[in-house]
Design an enzyme around this catalytic site. Structure first.
Site, PDB file in Angstrom:
ATOM      1  N   ASN A  76       1.071  -1.097  -0.268  1.00 46.83           N
ATOM      2  CA  ASN A  76       0.112   0.032   0.419  1.00 46.83           C
ATOM      3  C   ASN A  76       1.136   1.228  -0.204  1.00 46.83           C
ATOM      4  OD1 ASN A  76      -2.157   2.070   0.148  1.00 46.83           O
ATOM      5  ND2 ASN A  76      -3.070   0.719   2.084  1.00 46.83           N
ATOM      6  N   ARG A  90      -2.057  -2.194  -3.760  1.00 49.06           N
ATOM      7  CA  ARG A  90      -3.312  -1.297  -3.772  1.00 49.06           C
ATOM      8  C   ARG A  90      -4.086   0.112  -4.218  1.00 49.06           C
ATOM      9  NH1 ARG A  90      -5.226   2.716   0.932  1.00 49.06           N
ATOM     10  NH2 ARG A  90      -7.514   1.949   0.951  1.00 49.06           N
ATOM     11  N   HIS A 139     -13.317   1.605   0.547  1.00 47.64           N
ATOM     12  CA  HIS A 139     -13.042  -0.191   1.583  1.00 47.64           C
ATOM     13  C   HIS A 139     -13.566  -1.333   0.343  1.00 47.64           C
ATOM     14  CE1 HIS A 139     -13.697   3.339   4.526  1.00 47.64           C
ATOM     15  NE2 HIS A 139     -11.575   2.790   4.519  1.00 47.64           N
ATOM     16  N   ARG A 164     -13.293  13.007   8.801  1.00 50.40           N
ATOM     17  CA  ARG A 164     -14.068  13.687   7.910  1.00 50.40           C
ATOM     18  C   ARG A 164     -15.823  13.620   8.263  1.00 50.40           C
ATOM     19  NH1 ARG A 164     -11.914   9.051   3.834  1.00 50.40           N
ATOM     20  NH2 ARG A 164     -10.824   8.271   5.319  1.00 50.40           N
ATOM     21  N   GLU A 216      -7.384  -6.926   4.360  1.00 48.63           N
ATOM     22  CA  GLU A 216      -7.183  -6.448   3.047  1.00 48.63           C
ATOM     23  C   GLU A 216      -6.165  -6.581   2.816  1.00 48.63           C
ATOM     24  OE1 GLU A 216      -8.129  -3.106   4.828  1.00 48.63           O
ATOM     25  OE2 GLU A 216      -8.924  -2.113   3.338  1.00 48.63           O
TER      26      GLU A 216
END
Ligand code: ADP
Length: 399
Positions: free
Chosen positions: A8, A92, A181, A242, A384
């Site tokens: 990632n 990713r 996601h 956020r 993940e």
């Protein structure tokens, strides 16, 4: 046995996990931070191997230098004998637009598309592309695969992915809901089907990925049917920093009142809002829960977070016309006993009962609702990197 690396790459960081496939065991993992930026006092390289953390502090001009150090460390620690021991690399990638509805082998055309999609994810896609290019140079024989955060959500029907704005913005600029996601929602939905011992293509699931970033997905017969993140990962739930969903008019109003630029107001919505904005003390759910009973702002932020999650569960319960299971995952979803309790207690009217003892469980797939609960509630740790490694393995076999 094949060694596959899940990567990632961020703009100044690189997270990695080396897995042995098909055993699905983790060999080593770690993170390199402050790539291309000045060092502070802290160690910026961490590699976990054999239960030990190997740390150091080192400056890197770019991703390529950081990857070289990581691989040389792998050699020194005896994790690999040669760089070429790593046969597959899964990257990713944040934005896949409408071009990618599944993971793909990387070639020049794919790389160009990832770079072109940077307008959807300006901070992430260029960094993801840098990571891909650096690995291609250093281990040219490894199979590289791009795994997109948005791909899983490409099955949404158009009534769920379109915004009610002039249609031409969709056809001209691709303005629509893409979600995020995806790799996590896909992984936990597959695990949920295994846990429930039912075919995934016959299940209706609501998956809650609650981390620093948070999203909900409605998954019908194994396919994403709707999700709370939108054109960008700013939409939907209240997150660490956020805002999640807001009325656009307030953005314009505050911008004018405070004399902010477009960039500044977007920065506030992305980095100074959410749990941090409401609580005024922290973006971390743990800090807020610690003072829930004594700090009114912390309590308000937590209560709003829980309410928004419940709101989306309700929305998707109706959209899916029912649900077989609700799944909690990611930092908050996996670890926070009180948040799961608060959410599930608000669902009691649907015939959902929490098993208090099971809710204390950590680290493994667990049924946290009672046996006779009308809808099952599960806690499933996300993975993940494993989902990425599985995709790499499948594409290597198909080559
Ligand atoms: P991301 O991958 O989006 O960065 P994670 O899934 O790792 O985020 O989740 C990180 C968040 O999880 C932290 O910001 C923290 O708020 C939350 N978290 C972790 N452990 C706990 C806990 N025990 N209780 C409450 N929240 C927790």
């Amino acid at each position: 046995m094949t060694k596959i690396l899940a990567v990632n790459a961020g703009s100044s960081s690189l997270k990695f996990k080396l897995l042995e496939m098909p055993e699905e065991s983790v060999i080593a993992e770690g993170v390199i931070e402050r790539i291309g930026v000045d060092l502070d006092q802290d160690n910026n390289v961490t590699i976990k191997f054999n239960g030990e953390k190997h740390k150091q502090r080192k400056h890197f001009d770019n991703h390529e230098q950081a990857i070289n150090l990581m691989l040389n460390q792998f050699k020194e620690l005896g994790i690999v004998k040669d760089f070429n021991d790593i046969k597959g690399i899964g990257h990713r990638v944040v934005a896949g637009g409408e071009w990618f509805n599944k993971s793909v082998l990387v070639n020049d055309e794919v790389l160009k598309k990832i770079e072109r999609l940077a307008s959807y994810a300006p901070l992430h896609n260029p960094a993801n592309a840098l990571g891909i290019k650096a690995f291609s140079k250093i281990i040219p024989d490894a199979t590289e695969v791009a795994v997109f955060d948005t791909a899983f959500h490409q099955t949404m029907p158009r009534e769920n992915y379109l915004y009610a704005v002039p249609y031409e913005y969709y056809t001209k600029y691709g303005v629509r809901r893409y979600g995020a996601h995806g790799t996590s929602h896909k992984y936990v939905s597959e695990q949920a089907a295994k846990f429930l011992n039912k075919p995934l293509d016959q299940l209706k699931l609501i998956t809650l990925h609650l981390g620093a970033g948070a999203s909900v997905a409605a998954i019908k017969n194994g396919k994403s049917f709707d999700t709370s993140m939108g054109f960008s990962p700013l939409a939907g739930l209240i997150m660490g920093t956020r805002s999640g969903d807001v009325d656009y008019s307030l953005v314009d109003y505050v911008k004018n009142k405070e004399g902010l630029s477009d960039e500044e107001i977007l920065n506030i919505l992305n980095h100074k809002s959410g749990l941090l904005g409401i609580s005024t003390i922290s973006s971390d759910m743990r800090d807020l829960l610690d003072v829930y009973d004594t700090n009114d702002h912390a309590k308000l932020a937590v209560d709003m977070f829980v309410d928004r999650v419940v709101e989306y569960i309700g929305r998707y319960y109706f959209e899916l016309q029912g649900a077989d299971a609700i799944v909690f995952t990611a930092g908050i979803g996996e670890n926070s006993v009180p948040i799961r309790k608060m959410v599930v207690e608000k669902l009691r009217f649907l015939g959902i009962e929490l098993n208090q003892e099971a809710n204390e469980q950590r680290g493994k797939d667990t049924l946290i609702s009672t046996e006779d609960s009308k809808i099952k509630v599960l806690m499933i740790p996300t993975n993940e990197e494993l989902e990425i490694a599985r995709d790499v393995e499948n594409l290597m076999q198909a080559k």
